[in-house]
Motif scaffolding. Structure first.
Motif, PDB file in Angstrom:
ATOM      1  N   ASP A  70      47.468  42.234  51.580  1.00  0.00           N
ATOM      2  CA  ASP A  70      47.001  41.524  50.436  1.00  0.00           C
ATOM      3  C   ASP A  70      45.307  42.356  50.139  1.00  0.00           C
ATOM      4  OD1 ASP A  70      48.363  40.283  50.332  1.00  0.00           O
ATOM      5  OD2 ASP A  70      47.220  38.097  51.259  1.00  0.00           O
ATOM      6  N   THR A  71      45.029  43.718  51.125  1.00  0.00           N
ATOM      7  CA  THR A  71      43.724  44.119  50.495  1.00  0.00           C
ATOM      8  C   THR A  71      44.331  45.380  49.802  1.00  0.00           C
ATOM      9  OG1 THR A  71      42.315  43.590  53.025  1.00  0.00           O
ATOM     10  CG2 THR A  71      42.169  46.017  51.744  1.00  0.00           C
ATOM     11  N   PRO A  72      44.867  46.018  49.481  1.00  0.00           N
ATOM     12  CA  PRO A  72      45.534  47.207  48.707  1.00  0.00           C
ATOM     13  C   PRO A  72      45.334  46.110  47.200  1.00  0.00           C
ATOM     14  CG  PRO A  72      46.897  47.531  50.390  1.00  0.00           C
ATOM     15  CD  PRO A  72      46.288  45.920  50.568  1.00  0.00           C
ATOM     16  N   MET A  73      46.656  45.394  47.140  1.00  0.00           N
ATOM     17  CA  MET A  73      46.327  44.443  45.366  1.00  0.00           C
ATOM     18  C   MET A  73      44.705  44.011  44.863  1.00  0.00           C
ATOM     19  SD  MET A  73      49.106  41.813  44.068  1.00  0.00           S
ATOM     20  CE  MET A  73      50.203  43.151  44.967  1.00  0.00           C
ATOM     21  N   PHE A  74      44.460  43.113  46.006  1.00  0.00           N
ATOM     22  CA  PHE A  74      43.447  43.266  46.020  1.00  0.00           C
ATOM     23  C   PHE A  74      42.373  43.514  45.301  1.00  0.00           C
ATOM     24  CE2 PHE A  74      38.782  41.689  47.654  1.00  0.00           C
ATOM     25  CZ  PHE A  74      38.552  40.654  46.442  1.00  0.00           C
ATOM     26  N   CYS A  75      42.150  44.741  45.927  1.00  0.00           N
ATOM     27  CA  CYS A  75      40.465  45.839  45.823  1.00  0.00           C
ATOM     28  C   CYS A  75      41.388  46.581  44.789  1.00  0.00           C
ATOM     29  CB  CYS A  75      40.705  46.961  46.982  1.00  0.00           C
ATOM     30  SG  CYS A  75      40.224  46.758  48.300  1.00  0.00           S
ATOM     31  N   GLU A  76      43.089  46.776  44.283  1.00  0.00           N
ATOM     32  CA  GLU A  76      43.082  47.495  43.226  1.00  0.00           C
ATOM     33  C   GLU A  76      42.583  46.727  41.771  1.00  0.00           C
ATOM     34  OE1 GLU A  76      47.194  48.872  43.720  1.00  0.00           O
ATOM     35  OE2 GLU A  76      46.619  50.430  45.062  1.00  0.00           O
ATOM     36  N   ARG A  77      43.270  45.278  42.257  1.00  0.00           N
ATOM     37  CA  ARG A  77      43.387  44.660  40.534  1.00  0.00           C
ATOM     38  C   ARG A  77      42.216  43.773  40.845  1.00  0.00           C
ATOM     39  NH1 ARG A  77      49.126  41.809  40.591  1.00  0.00           N
ATOM     40  NH2 ARG A  77      50.571  43.111  39.974  1.00  0.00           N
ATOM     41  N   THR A  78      41.294  43.042  41.642  1.00  0.00           N
ATOM     42  CA  THR A  78      40.327  42.632  41.407  1.00  0.00           C
ATOM     43  C   THR A  78      38.402  43.639  41.850  1.00  0.00           C
ATOM     44  OG1 THR A  78      41.523  40.850  42.074  1.00  0.00           O
ATOM     45  CG2 THR A  78      38.599  40.889  42.400  1.00  0.00           C
ATOM     46  N   LEU A  79      38.809  43.929  43.470  1.00  0.00           N
ATOM     47  CA  LEU A  79      37.542  44.654  43.324  1.00  0.00           C
ATOM     48  C   LEU A  79      37.235  45.438  43.015  1.00  0.00           C
ATOM     49  CD1 LEU A  79      35.367  43.899  44.709  1.00  0.00           C
ATOM     50  CD2 LEU A  79      36.147  45.711  47.072  1.00  0.00           C
ATOM     51  N   CYS A  80      38.405  46.478  41.920  1.00  0.00           N
ATOM     52  CA  CYS A  80      37.607  47.479  41.134  1.00  0.00           C
ATOM     53  C   CYS A  80      38.221  46.933  39.367  1.00  0.00           C
ATOM     54  CB  CYS A  80      38.347  48.694  41.315  1.00  0.00           C
ATOM     55  SG  CYS A  80      38.261  49.391  43.154  1.00  0.00           S
ATOM     56  N   ASN A  81      38.455  46.116  38.783  1.00  0.00           N
ATOM     57  CA  ASN A  81      37.792  45.504  37.663  1.00  0.00           C
ATOM     58  C   ASN A  81      36.984  45.938  37.151  1.00  0.00           C
ATOM     59  OD1 ASN A  81      37.405  43.343  36.135  1.00  0.00           O
ATOM     60  ND2 ASN A  81      39.651  43.043  35.701  1.00  0.00           N
ATOM     61  N   GLU A  82      36.723  46.313  36.238  1.00  0.00           N
ATOM     62  CA  GLU A  82      35.210  47.131  35.448  1.00  0.00           C
ATOM     63  C   GLU A  82      34.693  45.888  35.161  1.00  0.00           C
ATOM     64  OE1 GLU A  82      36.863  49.455  32.296  1.00  0.00           O
ATOM     65  OE2 GLU A  82      37.675  50.641  33.383  1.00  0.00           O
ATOM     66  N   ALA A  83      34.964  44.961  34.788  1.00  0.00           N
ATOM     67  CA  ALA A  83      34.059  43.568  33.754  1.00  0.00           C
ATOM     68  C   ALA A  83      33.952  43.079  35.011  1.00  0.00           C
ATOM     69  CB  ALA A  83      34.645  42.580  33.128  1.00  0.00           C
TER      70      ALA A  83
END
Length: 464
Positions: free
Chosen positions: A198-211
């Motif tokens: 789950d780490t890649p998707m969490f980093c790409e979609r959540t942790l790197c979300n601009e807002a």
């Protein structure tokens, strides 16, 4: 953890496996490497669950909201239901094989990394590994192991997920915690599990979300670490991370402890994580405001004390300067008084000496006059051998006496000296008609031989 029982207990707490024998077999199969066993078990379990979920929004939100505490580090969270015993027994050989292959791959990767590091360091030492314009791409600056791990995590995260991310501090955890304390912010902690599916998707979609990134960077100090690194693994133990991805919000407490305010475990959407962070920020706002006000009050008090100390030092220095001036003036006056006293004594001694000398001269003169008067003898009576002498002084005073004609001119000078009418010692006896000066060359002549018999009129002429 060196004790076998502690490793088994920790493995049970992380994985949720209650069978002690099974935990012992799994740890033994991984050479009692607790980190490797947990990673293998977690990856295997997550892969099974991942096929049944297609989006983060479909999973439940798991977070624990804790109030600030000063009792040390508090960690909590809900762990999933432990897998069935049969399934673990079936997947155990595959887990052992997967773990062994992972261990071999990790060892080979570490060897390549170490060789590359040595080669890069050697090239930098001889000046071959330089950037543009001849500048070194990696300056040889001594950093701590924790800071080095933090910088390595940031570099790998940027490489894998881009630069739009929370501003992870490239420092050790305790340094980041102190930074958050000094900036009166909460510390956002992200523990990175590279092998977790789950780490890649969490980093790409959540942790790197601009807002979300903008909100975190504005309101938090961020620190991230990989559980494959020493400090990241230690923090996962301290925070009791049971599911990944793992995020937490902590703050510095008293006695060098930290307080866990919020933990978010498992994959979450940007909205879910943002909501959790907003909630903990609102709940912690009074504490942060109070800490900021207390710090400002302390700074104000320190500044006031410094100003008071500066004013006191200035007043003390002014008093000391005035005291020095007073002492210097007093010493000057004492010196002047001593000098005046010395001069007075010298003048007094000089006057006494002069008076004594004058008295001695006066006594000597009186004695001389007496002696000269005695040497003249008694005044003779009138007769043919007696000369009548008249002496006129510059003051107009006249003196007259009779002398025998055989008396010398010297006797006339002795007579004038015995009278005491002159204040000078150098003078001459002079006659007017004709003008004759009876000086030292005529002192031995008798009055008759000098042409002053039977009578003579002389006046005293002072010599210059």
């Amino acid at each position: 953890m060196s004790d076998v029982a502690d490793k088994i207990a920790y493995f049970q707490a992380i994985t949720g496996v209650e069978d002690t024998d099974l935990c012992t077999e799994i740890l033994a199969a991984h050479g009692w490497d607790l980190e490797l066993a947990i990673s293998t078990f977690t990856s295997s379990n997550s892969s099974e669950n991942h096929h049944s979920a297609t989006d983060y929004a479909s999973e439940p939100t798991t977070s624990t909201n804790l109030q600030p505490a000063e009792t040390g580090l508090v960690a909590g969270g809900t762990a999933g239901q432990p897998p069935g015993l049969a399934w673990k027994i079936i997947t155990l050989p595959f887990s052992i094989i997967s773990g062994s292959l992972g261990l071999i791959s990790g060892a080979l990767g570490f060897g390549v990394w170490a060789a590359g590091g040595v080669l890069s360091y050697s090239l930098r030492m001889i000046g071959l590994n330089s950037g543009r314009n001849g500048e070194s791409t990696s300056p040889l600056v001594s950093v701590s192991a924790s800071a080095s791990e933090a910088m390595n995590f940031v570099n790998i995260f940027d490489r894998d997920f881009g630069s739009i991310r929370p501003n992870f501090i490239a420092e050790g955890f305790m340094d980041a915690l102190q930074r958050s304390r000094h900036e009166f912010k909460l510390l956002f902690v992200y523990l990175h599990s590279p092998e977790h599916p789950d780490t890649p998707m969490f980093c790409e979609r959540t942790l790197c979300n601009e807002a979300l990134v903008a909100f975190i960077n504005e309101n938090f100090v961020s620190w991230g670490g990989s559980i494959r690194a020493s400090e990241g693994f230690k923090m996962s133990n301290s925070l009791k991370a049971s599911r990944f991805p793992f995020c937490a919000v902590v703050m510095a407490a008293t006695n060098q402890r930290i307080a866990l305010l919020q933990q978010v475990e498992g994959p979450k959407s940007p909205e879910e994580l943002l909501t959790a962070l907003q909630r903990v920020l609102e709940e912690s706002a009074p504490v942060l405001v109070s800490a900021r006000l207390e710090a400002e009050e302390r700074r104000t008090n320190i500044r006031l004390r410094e100003e008071q100390d500066a004013a006191y030092r200035a007043a003390l220095e002014a008093d000391q300067a005035r005291e020095r001036q007073r002492k210097e003036e007093q010493e000057r006056q004492e010196r002047e008084a001593a000098e005046a006293e010395r001069k007075r004594k010298e003048e007094e001694e000089a006057r006494e000496r002069a008076a004594h000398e004058a008295a001695e001269r006066k006594a000597a003169l009186a004695k001389m006059r007496e002696e000269k008067l005695l040497s003249l003898g008694p005044e003779p009576d009138k007769g043919p051998d007696v000369t009548q002498v008249l002496v006129r002084f510059p003051t107009g005073e006249r003196k007259e006496r009779r002398f025998r004609c055989t008396t010398t001119i010297q006797s006339l000078y002795d007579y004038v000296d015995s009278l005491g009418c002159l204040e000078v010692e150098r003078y001459s006896l002079v006659s007017n008609f004709p003008r004759t000066v009876y000086g030292s060359e005529k002192l031995a002549l008798s009055l008759k031989d000098a042409g002053l018999h039977p009578q003579a009129s002389l006046f005293v002429e002072l010599n210059s």
